[in-house]
Design an enzyme around this catalytic site. Structure first.
Site, PDB file in Angstrom:
ATOM      1  CE1 TYR A   1      48.444 -47.037 -64.611  1.00 28.86           C
ATOM      2  CE2 TYR A   1      50.068 -45.342 -65.130  1.00 28.86           C
ATOM      3  CZ  TYR A   1      49.501 -46.221 -64.233  1.00 28.86           C
ATOM      4  OH  TYR A   1      49.981 -46.287 -62.947  1.00 28.86           O
TER       5      TYR A   1
ATOM      6  CD  GLU B   1      47.158 -47.734 -61.219  1.00 28.86           C
ATOM      7  OE1 GLU B   1      48.297 -48.089 -61.537  1.00 28.86           O
ATOM      8  OE2 GLU B   1      46.331 -48.502 -60.690  1.00 28.86           O
TER       9      GLU B   1
END
Ligand code: ADP
Ligand code: MG
Length: 395
Positions: free
Chosen positions: A117, A205
């Protein structure tokens, strides 16, 4: 301003951030062509909407189909794209209404060794951007943040220098990367951060950020939001805006020069000044009401703006009462009262309207409203206004 995944990936690619090859498609035939150009043997057809959770989402029209689907032939790519296009995808982020898909992204399928992530956000505590990275990629990062926050590593970003080499290596070691993975990560992270700074993002992101079996790092997903206040510096981003993804009343308000955010309550608010609008919402809630919107008509509210503001507020079927809270600082309350009465006439207000005026010429302004013969409930202060507007809902 949010953009689509395929748009974000084009920008990332231009900034040197590795992304898999892919093509946007708006028909089954285009998706088949994209698959053929990618050369197989596998590709992924991805619904393009301004919301995450697509992989786990489901289409209203095709309950077995998710928003991201692996395909193994041009025919299959065409068939899946045809099902997705025009259909409504419901994900954890879209709400139950879902979002209609009008484009898909056909992307080369990667051989994933690890899913990580990555997020870059502006962090108030450090008054600047922070790079977050976690070994727990591909799944709900909110869960990780809530239950095992120690698994999210953070590095504060120096906006002039970007991410330093030592910071990138520190993160790579903490993730347990080895050999050429470390070089790949160092370059990826630095370019990603440079992109964030140079394009004035407010959020970027990459989830999942993947490591391939050969040790290369790729952005497999990309959610990018630009800081709207900096858009004047990036005229080339204007065509990336997809108005169909934005709330129609918010788009209409922006066009009229109003700052408007739609909310879920039933009390419409018309206020001048963002700070006053925020406190008006707070005070409504304190008195047991729920605001239907945030609306700031600005310092020099004129008849046209007030009229348009009423129309936008009443365009929301949830609105059962309106609270006007205006401070006559730059403008006199009499001018505001006049604008309110004209707008009232033009729009034809059918729900209870509570007005609280304060400031210069307030007595004369209130008198104008009281003597107008309109169904306007006067309030003396904010608490009084909130009490009256909440009470009007039960009346
Ligand atoms: P969302 O976050 O909206 O669910 P993603 O782009 O993250 O959408 O895709 C969901 C999942 O699909 C990813 O976690 C990944 O496992 C898989 N996936 C997405 N793109 C590819 C790709 N190009 N190759 C292989 N798998 C992919
Ligand atoms: Mg994702």
């Amino acid at each position: 301003m949010k953009i689509h995944e395929y748009q974000a990936k084009q920008l990332l690619k231009a900034a040197g951030v590795p992304v898999p090859p892919g093509f946007v498609a708006r028909s089954g035939a285009e998706a088949a062509e994209a698959f053929t150009k990618l050369g197989g043997p596998i590709a992924v057809v991805k619904s393009q909407i301004h919301a995450g959770g697509r992989g786990k989402g489901r289409f209203k029209e095709h309950p077995d189909l998710g928003g991201v689907k692996l395909v193994r032939s041009a025919e299959e790519a065409s068939q899946i794209a045809t099902q997705m296009l025009g259909s409504t995808l419901v994900t954890i982020q879209t709400g139950p209404a879902g979002k209609q898909v009008s484009a898909v992204y056909v992307e080369g399928g990667l051989e994933i060794a690890r899913e990580l992530y990555l997020g870059v956000v502006v962090d108030r505590d450090v008054a600047g951007p922070v790079l977050m990275i976690s070994s727990e990629g591909g799944m709900d990062i909110e869960e990780v943040a809530a239950h095992s926050p120690e698994k999210i590593l953070k590095e504060k970003i120096d906006v002039l220098a970007g991410l330093h080499g030592f910071q990138a290596r520190k993160l790579a070691f903490a993730l347990g990367l080895e050999g050429n993975q470390i070089k790949s990560a160092e370059s990826f992270l630095q370019k990603m951060v440079r992109f964030f700074i140079d394009s004035d993002c407010s959020m970027a992101e990459i989830n999942p950020l993947v490591l391939t079996k050969s040790g290369e790092m790729f952005a497999l997903d990309a959610k990018v939001t630009f800081d709207s206040n900096a858009l004047y510096r990036h005229k080339n981003y204007e065509p990336l805006r997809d108005l169909s993804e934005e709330d129609a009343s918010e788009v209409r308000a922006t066009t009229a020069g109003l700052s408007f955010v739609k909310l879920d309550g039933n009390i419409g608010c018309l206020v001048n000044g963002a700070g006053l609008a925020m406190s008006t919402m707070d005070v409504i809630k304190l008195h047991g009401g729920e605001p239907a919107n945030f609306l700031d008509v600005g310092g020099g509210a004129n008849v046209d703006q007030v009229t348009e503001a009423f129309r936008i507020i009443l365009g929301d079927p949830n609105v059962k009462a309106i609270l006007v809270n205006i401070f006559g600082g730059i403008m006199q309350c009499t001018t505001i009262a006049e604008a309110l009465l004209i707008a009232y006439e033009k729009v034809g207000i059918t729900v209870p309207l509570v007005v609280r005026l304060e400031g210069s010429q307030v007595e004369a302004g209130r008198k104008m409203l009281d003597e107008s013969g309109r169904r306007i409930i006067s309030a003396t202060d904010l608490a009084d206004a909130a009490t009256k507007v909440v009470a009007s809902l039960g009346a």
